[in-house]
Design an enzyme around this catalytic site. Structure first.
Site, PDB file in Angstrom:
ATOM      1  N   ASP A 133       0.851  -1.190   0.000  1.00 25.18           N
ATOM      2  CA  ASP A 133       0.000   0.000   0.000  1.00 25.18           C
ATOM      3  C   ASP A 133       0.885   1.238   0.000  1.00 25.18           C
ATOM      4  O   ASP A 133       2.044   1.199   0.421  1.00 25.18           O
ATOM      5  CB  ASP A 133      -0.964   0.007   1.185  1.00 25.18           C
ATOM      6  CG  ASP A 133      -0.390  -0.652   2.438  1.00 25.18           C
ATOM      7  OD1 ASP A 133       0.842  -0.779   2.535  1.00 25.18           O
ATOM      8  OD2 ASP A 133      -1.163  -1.029   3.315  1.00 25.18           O
ATOM      9  N   GLU A 171      -5.932   3.193   3.422  1.00 24.24           N
ATOM     10  CA  GLU A 171      -6.516   3.804   4.622  1.00 24.24           C
ATOM     11  C   GLU A 171      -7.918   4.345   4.356  1.00 24.24           C
ATOM     12  O   GLU A 171      -8.627   4.690   5.288  1.00 24.24           O
ATOM     13  CB  GLU A 171      -5.612   4.933   5.131  1.00 24.24           C
ATOM     14  CG  GLU A 171      -4.222   4.497   5.557  1.00 24.24           C
ATOM     15  CD  GLU A 171      -4.217   3.607   6.784  1.00 24.24           C
ATOM     16  OE1 GLU A 171      -5.265   3.487   7.446  1.00 24.24           O
ATOM     17  OE2 GLU A 171      -3.165   3.012   7.087  1.00 24.24           O
TER      18      GLU A 171
END
Length: 374
Positions: free
Chosen positions: A67, A126
């Site tokens: 990520d 997120e």
């Protein structure tokens, strides 16, 4: 300086929120384009990247995901390479994740194995969630791997430790937003109003009964209301209020039950306080469920490595949208020990950079083993 540490520090200074990772994408591209291009292909996807590293004699494709986004947090580490973006910080270790991925990728460009590798630089972990739409993209469908792996830093474990388990690792998660709208008015005349501060407080207390009275005690679930807003000034009764929180469950059945009870309680508030209500579940992440056979194979393989301490850990209530990829593709995620005094999402998180080399060695050894298997 170790070049991967420099990369991590460079990325640490340019944290960006989900689907806003323009500088991050440009930095990653510049690095990737500095590598020999004869063994790699690169495709952009929004603010993320797919990078295929071609094998010598491929019979399968192995995926590795990192990520790339950051959090809306003002950094308080005092580091010389602190965030240069106001109220933005890599407080979940994605700068580490990217540096590790680049280290592993570089190794296999220089030391090719038989099978193809697909490195996925995923935005918006997120929020609002990049894994699910990336999984469904044309680029991913064309280069779909046969198995996929990922890691996440763990501040509570010392460097040299990796922790994972077969089956459920991370919880099902959902955001929660509840809006209440009543009738405001002068503080001296409460009988002429419908006070949404009182309604919100009543609802918060009721929500806390869901876990204790509607979820099996042998199961686990959490409802947290992290933010309440309402009203304008001290002498006006609030017309509006908003609750913001999160739901986490270890089973999909419990998530469904918890949401049913939230909706029932909100309907009760609507009737009892004569107000209007709205519920938004925002981003919802599927549980991270590690494929048992691959996870056991990895544990057995890494237990032979004297440089690594493998721990079989318990499941956690953390959420990770990598769960969507594991829903469709066999694989696993593991915790990487980074020994920080401050935890994930904390403004003073400061992981030990020695963990970067540990992770690169772990993944290059394991992917070499997997990528040369018949």
């Amino acid at each position: 300086m170790n070049p991967l540490i420099k990369i991590r520090r460079d990325l640490h200074q340019i944290p960006e929120l989900g689907f806003q990772e323009f500088k991050t994408q440009a930095y990653l591209l510049a690095y990737l384009q500095s590598l020999p291009q004869d063994r790699i292909s690169i495709k952009k996807w929004r603010t993320g990247l797919f990078v295929k590293v071609y094998g010598l004699n491929p019979i399968k494709s192995i995926g590795y995901r990192t990520d790339i986004d950051a959090l809306p947090i003002t950094e308080e580490t005092g580091l010389s390479f602190t965030s240069s973006h106001e109220a933005r910080m890599h407080a979940c270790g994605h700068d580490f994740h990217m540096a590790i991925a680049l280290g592993v990728l570089t190794h296999f460009v220089q030391n090719p194995i038989n099978d193809n590798l697909l490195f996925i630089f995923q935005p918006a972990e997120e929020g609002p969630g990049g894994a699910e739409p990336m999984l469904k993209s044309e680029e991913m469908q064309e280069w779909m791997p046969d198995m996929i792996f990922a890691l996440h830093i763990a501040p509570e474990y010392p460097v040299g430790t990796i922790a994972l388990r077969e089956g459920l690792l991370f919880a099902n998660t959902s955001e929660l937003f509840i809006d209440l709208k009543g009738k405001g008015g002068h503080a001296a005349y409460p009988h002429q109003t419908n006070d949404m501060v009182i309604a919100a407080c009543t609802l918060v207390n009721q929500l806390q009964t869901i876990i204790s009275r509607n979820v099996n005690p042998l199961d686990s679930a959490v409802i947290t209301i992290g933010k309440i807003t309402g009203g304008t000034v001290q002498n006006i009764i609030a017309e509006k209020a908003r609750l913001e929180g999160t739901i986490r469950t270890l089973s999909q059945e419990s998530m469904k039950k918890v949401k049913q009870r939230i909706e029932a309680l909100v309907q009760g508030i609507e009737a009892g306080f004569e107000c209007e209500t709205a519920i938004d579940y925002g981003s919802m992440y599927h549980q991270v469920y590690n494929t048992e056979s691959l996870t056991r194979e990895f544990i057995n393989y890494m237990q032979q490595d004297p440089d690594v301490n493998v721990i079989e850990c318990k499941e956690a209530m953390t959420g990770e949208d990598f769960g969507y990829m594991l829903k469709d593709i066999p694989g696993f995620m593991f915790w990487l020990g980074v020994d920080s005094s401050f935890g994930l999402h904390h403004a003073k998180l400061n992981p030990d950079e020695a963990a970067i080399d540990v992770a690169v060695k772990v993944m290059t050894r394991y992917l070499t083993y997997k990528g040369n298997q018949l």
